[in-house]
Design a protein around this motif. Structure first.
Motif, PDB file in Angstrom:
ATOM      1  N   UNK A   1       0.831  -1.675   0.206  1.00 38.86           N
ATOM      2  CA  UNK A   1      -0.386   0.183  -0.173  1.00 38.86           C
ATOM      3  C   UNK A   1       1.260   0.805  -0.399  1.00 38.86           C
ATOM      4  N   UNK A   2       0.300   2.206  -0.326  1.00 40.99           N
ATOM      5  CA  UNK A   2       1.071   3.415  -0.440  1.00 40.99           C
ATOM      6  C   UNK A   2       1.936   4.069   1.170  1.00 40.99           C
ATOM      7  N   UNK A   3       2.365   4.555   1.192  1.00 46.53           N
ATOM      8  CA  UNK A   3       3.415   5.426   2.474  1.00 46.53           C
ATOM      9  C   UNK A   3       4.339   6.714   2.216  1.00 46.53           C
ATOM     10  N   UNK A   4       4.848   6.784   3.228  1.00 46.97           N
ATOM     11  CA  UNK A   4       5.636   7.703   2.783  1.00 46.97           C
ATOM     12  C   UNK A   4       6.956   7.959   1.891  1.00 46.97           C
ATOM     13  N   UNK A   5       7.266   6.759   1.958  1.00 42.26           N
ATOM     14  CA  UNK A   5       8.160   6.103   0.309  1.00 42.26           C
ATOM     15  C   UNK A   5       7.368   6.565  -0.915  1.00 42.26           C
ATOM     16  N   UNK A   6       6.430   6.271  -0.622  1.00 38.90           N
ATOM     17  CA  UNK A   6       5.951   6.249  -2.081  1.00 38.90           C
ATOM     18  C   UNK A   6       5.875   8.607  -2.835  1.00 38.90           C
ATOM     19  N   UNK A   7       6.064   9.168  -1.307  1.00 39.02           N
ATOM     20  CA  UNK A   7       5.438  11.045  -1.299  1.00 39.02           C
ATOM     21  C   UNK A   7       7.388  10.874  -1.312  1.00 39.02           C
ATOM     22  N   UNK A   8       8.205  10.260  -1.341  1.00 34.59           N
ATOM     23  CA  UNK A   8       9.608  10.162  -1.195  1.00 34.59           C
ATOM     24  C   UNK A   8      10.090   9.789  -2.886  1.00 34.59           C
ATOM     25  N   UNK A   9       9.501   8.949  -3.651  1.00 39.10           N
ATOM     26  CA  UNK A   9       9.946   8.665  -4.338  1.00 39.10           C
ATOM     27  C   UNK A   9       9.354   9.818  -4.981  1.00 39.10           C
ATOM     28  N   UNK A  10       8.496  10.105  -5.342  1.00 37.54           N
ATOM     29  CA  UNK A  10       7.653  10.553  -6.309  1.00 37.54           C
ATOM     30  C   UNK A  10       8.273  12.268  -6.166  1.00 37.54           C
ATOM     31  N   UNK A  11       8.897  12.683  -5.238  1.00 34.44           N
ATOM     32  CA  UNK A  11       9.507  13.789  -5.104  1.00 34.44           C
ATOM     33  C   UNK A  11      10.664  13.948  -5.202  1.00 34.44           C
ATOM     34  N   UNK A  12      11.378  12.470  -5.439  1.00 33.64           N
ATOM     35  CA  UNK A  12      12.740  13.037  -6.376  1.00 33.64           C
ATOM     36  C   UNK A  12      12.402  12.805  -7.359  1.00 33.64           C
ATOM     37  N   UNK A  13      11.482  12.085  -8.167  1.00 36.56           N
ATOM     38  CA  UNK A  13      11.198  12.266  -9.075  1.00 36.56           C
ATOM     39  C   UNK A  13      11.103  13.474  -9.677  1.00 36.56           C
ATOM     40  N   UNK A  14      10.382  14.314  -9.070  1.00 39.19           N
ATOM     41  CA  UNK A  14       9.947  15.803  -9.540  1.00 39.19           C
ATOM     42  C   UNK A  14      11.709  16.639  -9.443  1.00 39.19           C
ATOM     43  N   UNK A  15      12.266  16.106  -8.374  1.00 41.66           N
ATOM     44  CA  UNK A  15      14.104  16.688  -8.261  1.00 41.66           C
ATOM     45  C   UNK A  15      14.826  16.324  -9.824  1.00 41.66           C
ATOM     46  N   UNK A  16      14.412  15.266  -9.841  1.00 43.22           N
ATOM     47  CA  UNK A  16      15.338  14.335 -11.285  1.00 43.22           C
ATOM     48  C   UNK A  16      15.034  13.736 -12.078  1.00 43.22           C
ATOM     49  N   UNK A  17      13.864  14.658 -13.039  1.00 46.27           N
ATOM     50  CA  UNK A  17      12.761  14.346 -13.875  1.00 46.27           C
ATOM     51  C   UNK A  17      13.554  13.872 -15.258  1.00 46.27           C
ATOM     52  N   UNK A  18      14.343  12.703 -14.769  1.00 49.61           N
ATOM     53  CA  UNK A  18      15.346  11.993 -16.883  1.00 49.61           C
ATOM     54  C   UNK A  18      14.758  10.877 -16.636  1.00 49.61           C
ATOM     55  N   UNK A  19      15.540  10.340 -17.981  1.00 46.09           N
ATOM     56  CA  UNK A  19      15.418   8.874 -17.778  1.00 46.09           C
ATOM     57  C   UNK A  19      16.491   7.985 -17.132  1.00 46.09           C
ATOM     58  N   UNK A  20      17.430   8.635 -17.316  1.00 48.30           N
ATOM     59  CA  UNK A  20      18.329   8.071 -16.180  1.00 48.30           C
ATOM     60  C   UNK A  20      18.062   7.759 -15.356  1.00 48.30           C
ATOM     61  N   UNK A  21      17.851   9.341 -14.650  1.00 42.26           N
ATOM     62  CA  UNK A  21      17.607   8.791 -13.012  1.00 42.26           C
ATOM     63  C   UNK A  21      16.557   7.696 -12.718  1.00 42.26           C
ATOM     64  N   UNK A  22      15.377   7.714 -13.475  1.00 44.17           N
ATOM     65  CA  UNK A  22      14.610   6.298 -13.728  1.00 44.17           C
ATOM     66  C   UNK A  22      14.988   4.836 -13.529  1.00 44.17           C
ATOM     67  N   UNK A  23      15.554   5.592 -14.746  1.00 43.36           N
ATOM     68  CA  UNK A  23      16.159   3.609 -14.768  1.00 43.36           C
ATOM     69  C   UNK A  23      16.914   3.501 -13.665  1.00 43.36           C
ATOM     70  N   UNK A  24      17.770   4.291 -13.287  1.00 47.71           N
ATOM     71  CA  UNK A  24      18.786   4.248 -12.438  1.00 47.71           C
ATOM     72  C   UNK A  24      18.417   3.406 -10.602  1.00 47.71           C
TER      73      UNK A  24
END
Length: 217
Positions: free
Chosen positions: A1-24
């Motif tokens: 289920x959703x947790x703070x980890x969900x929000x943390x990932x989405x926040x990190x993606x917002x700051x690093x919105x690139x294919x390379x970061x996502x694949x890593x």
């Protein structure tokens, strides 16, 4: 289920919105976002069916953005969006909606975009007595913190009068009412789907009105 980890990932993606970061970080995406979204959607669908909505079809929108007509070329959405459409509403009928992103949980109900025949029916109906009933239900929700986006059209379409009492509704090409003011942790954990389902009940009058009006279109 959703947790703070969900929000943390989405926040990190917002700051690093690139294919390379996502694949890593794809494994983290699966563990923190994709699988929790699937579990949440399954659980909420079951609750909605038990509530009396009949079979419910959930849809989890893709994290990849459609870049074809966008000046913004960032490749990923930094939120989770889901729609839950009761079968009684038909394939083009209204859906209940859940959105989760850093700092905000959004619940909603309606039809994002009317088809051509739906739009014609919408305008004819909201201009008449049934439209007054819908406006009453919307006003009730708006008074309690819900919101509507701005109308799609600047002017009321012909042949309706420009000063029609429901000019706001007549200028719309879709109708979704939203509630944006909820804390993200309301969706967390095994009880998250039930907490959201309880609050989605407030949209029942809108779902019923749209389902009955648009079902035969």
């Amino acid at each position: 289920m959703f947790s703070q980890d969900t929000i943390d990932f989405l926040a990190a993606l917002r700051a690093n919105n690139s294919r390379d970061w996502f694949e890593d970080n794809r494994k983290t995406y699966h563990a923190a976002v994709r699988e929790p979204a699937r579990e949440f959607a399954e659980a909420l669908s079951e609750l909605l069916e038990a509530w009396g909505q009949g079979p419910v079809t959930p849809k989890i929108f893709r994290i990849n953005r459609d870049l074809r007509f966008s000046k913004d070329k960032t490749p990923y959405n930094t939120y989770v969006h889901m729609a839950f459409r009761p079968s009684v509403s038909g394939p083009d009928g209204p859906a209940l909606m859940v959105g989760l992103e850093p700092g905000r949980l959004t619940l909603g109900a309606g039809i994002m975009r009317f088809g051509p025949r739906q739009l014609e029916t919408w305008r004819e109906t909201v201009a008449g007595p049934a439209g007054a009933m819908l406006q009453r239900d919307l006003d009730h929700l708006l008074e309690r913190g819900a919101s509507l986006s701005e109308p799609d059209l600047v002017r009321v379409p012909r042949p309706f009068a420009g000063d029609h009492p429901r000019s706001d509704l007549l200028r719309r090409k879709g109708m979704v009412v939203w509630r944006h003011t909820l804390a993200t942790n309301m969706a967390y954990g095994p009880e998250g789907p039930a907490r959201c389902q309880e609050r989605l009940k407030a949209f029942s009058p809108i779902m019923i009105w749209l389902s009955e009006t648009m079902h035969a279109v």
